[in-house]
Motif scaffolding. Structure first.
Motif, PDB file in Angstrom:
ATOM      1  N   ALA A 198       7.783   4.500  -1.887  1.00  0.00           N
ATOM      2  CA  ALA A 198       6.394   4.924  -1.703  1.00  0.00           C
ATOM      3  C   ALA A 198       6.276   6.210  -0.901  1.00  0.00           C
ATOM      4  O   ALA A 198       5.495   7.094  -1.240  1.00  0.00           O
ATOM      5  N   VAL A 199       7.075   6.321   0.143  1.00  0.00           N
ATOM      6  CA  VAL A 199       6.918   7.416   1.102  1.00  0.00           C
ATOM      7  C   VAL A 199       7.786   8.619   0.766  1.00  0.00           C
ATOM      8  O   VAL A 199       7.309   9.749   0.717  1.00  0.00           O
ATOM      9  N   VAL A 200       9.047   8.404   0.518  1.00  0.00           N
ATOM     10  CA  VAL A 200       9.987   9.506   0.338  1.00  0.00           C
ATOM     11  C   VAL A 200      10.043   9.960  -1.117  1.00  0.00           C
ATOM     12  O   VAL A 200       9.905  11.145  -1.424  1.00  0.00           O
ATOM     13  N   SER A 201      10.225   9.035  -2.025  1.00  0.00           N
ATOM     14  CA  SER A 201      10.388   9.381  -3.444  1.00  0.00           C
ATOM     15  C   SER A 201       9.068   9.542  -4.190  1.00  0.00           C
ATOM     16  O   SER A 201       9.017  10.225  -5.205  1.00  0.00           O
ATOM     17  N   GLU A 202       8.041   8.890  -3.714  1.00  0.00           N
ATOM     18  CA  GLU A 202       6.744   8.860  -4.407  1.00  0.00           C
ATOM     19  C   GLU A 202       6.898   8.357  -5.838  1.00  0.00           C
ATOM     20  O   GLU A 202       6.287   8.861  -6.760  1.00  0.00           O
ATOM     21  N   GLU A 203       7.729   7.339  -6.009  1.00  0.00           N
ATOM     22  CA  GLU A 203       8.002   6.799  -7.345  1.00  0.00           C
ATOM     23  C   GLU A 203       7.819   5.286  -7.349  1.00  0.00           C
ATOM     24  O   GLU A 203       8.774   4.538  -7.224  1.00  0.00           O
ATOM     25  N   LEU A 204       6.584   4.868  -7.482  1.00  0.00           N
ATOM     26  CA  LEU A 204       6.290   3.438  -7.558  1.00  0.00           C
ATOM     27  C   LEU A 204       5.865   3.079  -8.969  1.00  0.00           C
ATOM     28  O   LEU A 204       4.983   3.718  -9.542  1.00  0.00           O
ATOM     29  N   ASP A 205       6.500   2.040  -9.521  1.00  0.00           N
ATOM     30  CA  ASP A 205       6.037   1.547 -10.815  1.00  0.00           C
ATOM     31  C   ASP A 205       4.812   0.664 -10.568  1.00  0.00           C
ATOM     32  O   ASP A 205       4.382   0.478  -9.428  1.00  0.00           O
ATOM     33  N   PHE A 206       4.250   0.111 -11.635  1.00  0.00           N
ATOM     34  CA  PHE A 206       3.025  -0.670 -11.519  1.00  0.00           C
ATOM     35  C   PHE A 206       3.156  -1.810 -10.510  1.00  0.00           C
ATOM     36  O   PHE A 206       2.318  -1.978  -9.626  1.00  0.00           O
ATOM     37  N   GLN A 207       4.227  -2.602 -10.627  1.00  0.00           N
ATOM     38  CA  GLN A 207       4.417  -3.739  -9.725  1.00  0.00           C
ATOM     39  C   GLN A 207       4.629  -3.270  -8.286  1.00  0.00           C
ATOM     40  O   GLN A 207       4.104  -3.864  -7.349  1.00  0.00           O
ATOM     41  N   GLU A 208       5.400  -2.202  -8.114  1.00  0.00           N
ATOM     42  CA  GLU A 208       5.644  -1.686  -6.758  1.00  0.00           C
ATOM     43  C   GLU A 208       4.345  -1.168  -6.122  1.00  0.00           C
ATOM     44  O   GLU A 208       4.162  -1.319  -4.912  1.00  0.00           O
ATOM     45  N   ARG A 209       3.455  -0.572  -6.899  1.00  0.00           N
ATOM     46  CA  ARG A 209       2.163  -0.122  -6.362  1.00  0.00           C
ATOM     47  C   ARG A 209       1.375  -1.324  -5.835  1.00  0.00           C
ATOM     48  O   ARG A 209       0.766  -1.253  -4.766  1.00  0.00           O
ATOM     49  N   GLU A 210       1.406  -2.417  -6.587  1.00  0.00           N
ATOM     50  CA  GLU A 210       0.731  -3.641  -6.125  1.00  0.00           C
ATOM     51  C   GLU A 210       1.397  -4.185  -4.866  1.00  0.00           C
ATOM     52  O   GLU A 210       0.718  -4.584  -3.918  1.00  0.00           O
TER      53      GLU A 210
END
Length: 168
Positions: free
Chosen positions: A92-104
């Motif tokens: 979330a913080v470093v890569s800024e790469e969250l899939d749908f489930q990770e965003r939730e």
């Protein structure tokens, strides 16, 4: 790199903390072009930041150990986030790469809706970059923003003619 900030304030002054501009990110958001900044306010300001002083998500591979891992753990601790969530925080913080489930999962971890959780990730990203000695942070947002730490901002009024990128 020349960066631009659009504001509704005619004689904008940025506080040392970067507060007073909405959500407390501890930085001020700039656009890469005059035209984009103009969309955020009638008054456009510019500042210059060396490209090498800007943290972007391509700068660091995943590292649990070393300065990056330590910096992220410090940011997490400041927000009361347990270390068991290191991987999710890195995404979330470093890569800024969250899939749908990770965003939730990220929103649930923070106890926020997804929009607020996204803003909190940006604020944490700024704190992370500050700990690593960067002056600014590239953001993966709707206008490709660069958040500049307030202590490195020298604002000048800008005009469309100042925009080197739009001239290309």
């Amino acid at each position: 790199m020349k960066l631009y900030h659009g504001s509704m304030i005619e004689h904008l002054v940025v506080s040392n903390s970067g507060t007073g501009l909405g959500y407390n990110f501890g930085a001020v958001f700039f656009a890469r072009t005059y035209g984009t900044a103009k969309g955020y306010g009638d008054y456009v300001y510019q500042c210059e930041v060396d490209d090498n002083a800007i943290f972007t998500n391509g700068d660091l591979p995943y590292l649990e150990d070393g300065a990056a891992g330590t910096a992220l753990r410090e940011v997490m601790a400041e927000r009361g986030i347990d270390e068991i969530h290191f991987d999710l925080c890195w995404q979330a913080v470093v890569s800024e790469e969250l899939d749908f489930q990770e965003r939730e999962d990220w929103a649930d971890l923070l106890g926020m809706d997804e929009d607020d959780a996204g803003w909190e990730a940006q604020a944490m990203r700024i704190a992370f970059a500050r700990k690593l000695g960067f002056k600014a942070v590239g953001m993966d947002d709707e206008c490709g923003s660069i958040a500049v730490l307030p202590e490195f901002i020298t604002l000048e009024a800008a005009t469309e003619e100042d925009d080197e990128e739009e001239d290309e």
